[in-house]
Motif scaffolding. Structure first.
Motif, PDB file in Angstrom:
ATOM      1  N   GLY A  89      26.074 -29.192 -19.632  1.00 26.89           N
ATOM      2  CA  GLY A  89      25.428 -28.045 -18.999  1.00 26.89           C
ATOM      3  C   GLY A  89      26.273 -26.780 -18.979  1.00 26.89           C
ATOM      4  N   ALA A  90      27.424 -26.811 -19.635  1.00 23.94           N
ATOM      5  CA  ALA A  90      28.347 -25.675 -19.604  1.00 23.94           C
ATOM      6  C   ALA A  90      27.970 -24.614 -20.635  1.00 23.94           C
ATOM      7  CB  ALA A  90      29.776 -26.158 -19.851  1.00 23.94           C
ATOM      8  N   SER A  91      28.563 -23.441 -20.462  1.00 24.82           N
ATOM      9  CA  SER A  91      28.370 -22.318 -21.376  1.00 24.82           C
ATOM     10  C   SER A  91      29.723 -21.736 -21.748  1.00 24.82           C
ATOM     11  CB  SER A  91      27.536 -21.215 -20.716  1.00 24.82           C
ATOM     12  OG  SER A  91      26.235 -21.668 -20.445  1.00 24.82           O
ATOM     13  N   VAL A  92      29.736 -20.966 -22.841  1.00 31.89           N
ATOM     14  CA  VAL A  92      30.936 -20.277 -23.298  1.00 31.89           C
ATOM     15  C   VAL A  92      30.743 -18.782 -23.095  1.00 31.89           C
ATOM     16  CG1 VAL A  92      32.448 -19.800 -25.260  1.00 31.89           C
ATOM     17  CG2 VAL A  92      31.373 -22.056 -25.037  1.00 31.89           C
ATOM     18  N   GLU A  93      31.709 -18.165 -22.420  1.00 34.68           N
ATOM     19  CA  GLU A  93      31.749 -16.717 -22.281  1.00 34.68           C
ATOM     20  C   GLU A  93      32.751 -16.206 -23.307  1.00 34.68           C
ATOM     21  OE1 GLU A  93      31.101 -16.293 -17.470  1.00 34.68           O
ATOM     22  OE2 GLU A  93      33.140 -16.283 -18.258  1.00 34.68           O
ATOM     23  N   LEU A  94      32.339 -15.262 -24.151  1.00 35.06           N
ATOM     24  CA  LEU A  94      33.229 -14.688 -25.153  1.00 35.06           C
ATOM     25  C   LEU A  94      33.683 -13.312 -24.692  1.00 35.06           C
ATOM     26  CD1 LEU A  94      34.473 -15.009 -28.015  1.00 35.06           C
ATOM     27  CD2 LEU A  94      32.477 -13.768 -28.882  1.00 35.06           C
ATOM     28  N   TYR A  95      34.993 -13.064 -24.828  1.00 41.61           N
ATOM     29  CA  TYR A  95      35.585 -11.790 -24.420  1.00 41.61           C
ATOM     30  C   TYR A  95      36.245 -11.119 -25.610  1.00 41.61           C
ATOM     31  CZ  TYR A  95      34.867 -13.289 -19.632  1.00 41.61           C
ATOM     32  OH  TYR A  95      34.284 -13.685 -18.463  1.00 41.61           O
ATOM     33  N   TRP A  96      36.019  -9.809 -25.743  1.00 44.21           N
ATOM     34  CA  TRP A  96      36.677  -8.990 -26.761  1.00 44.21           C
ATOM     35  C   TRP A  96      37.509  -7.962 -26.010  1.00 44.21           C
ATOM     36  CZ3 TRP A  96      38.418  -8.517 -31.405  1.00 44.21           C
ATOM     37  CH2 TRP A  96      38.728  -7.268 -31.940  1.00 44.21           C
TER      38      TRP A  96
END
Length: 148
Positions: A89-96
């Motif tokens: 149920g997890a998600s990935v947050e992408l940071y630039w």
């Protein structure tokens, strides 16, 4: 990135964050080199496998702590693969460069972000539970741009 939980008596009631260092062998020298190279993931527990993260652009590939040389306009793919019950149920947050630029659920343990190179900078990701709690904080992969 640093993850700690300090407890010196039996079971770990405070929490279980751990720092994972990617190194070619289990030796002091290899672990220190991995730390210096930024090949680190902070995990919410001490038993779940850390995510496998890589960045590809054409035939070039970079992993956590690496630098990918690219030209503005080149396409790239930032991929995350995970295994373990913790990630359900997890998600990935992408940071630039410190700014969140994407959010994607892990589907069958995988997430892929496709973007284009604009300037030099870094990409990093956080894996968060469905409730938003951090599960893994991933050190950067750097992109260095050059003219065509």
């Amino acid at each position: 990135a640093v993850g700690v939980s300090d407890w010196h008596r039996g079971d770990t009631p405070i929490g279980q964050p751990s720092v994972r260092v990617f190194a070619p062998e289990l030796s002091t020298k290899a672990i220190l080199n991995g730390l210096r190279a930024g090949r680190v993931v902070v995990m919410m527990d001490a038993t779940t496998a850390p995510p496998y993260v890589h960045l590809t652009s054409g035939a070039k590939e970079a992993k956590i702590g690496d630098t990918l040389d690219a030209v503005p306009g080149d396409g790239y793919t930032y991929s995350v693969s995970v295994e373990g019950k913790l990630y359900e149920g997890a998600s990935v947050e992408l940071y630039w460069n410190g700014e969140r630029v994407g959010l994607m659920p892990l589907v069958s343990g995988k997430a892929r972000f496709e973007r284009f190179v604009s300037t030099s900078g870094y990409l990093r990701a956080h894996i968060v539970s469905a409730a938003g709690a951090p599960l893994a904080i991933i050190n950067p992969i750097w992109i260095k741009t050059a003219a065509r």
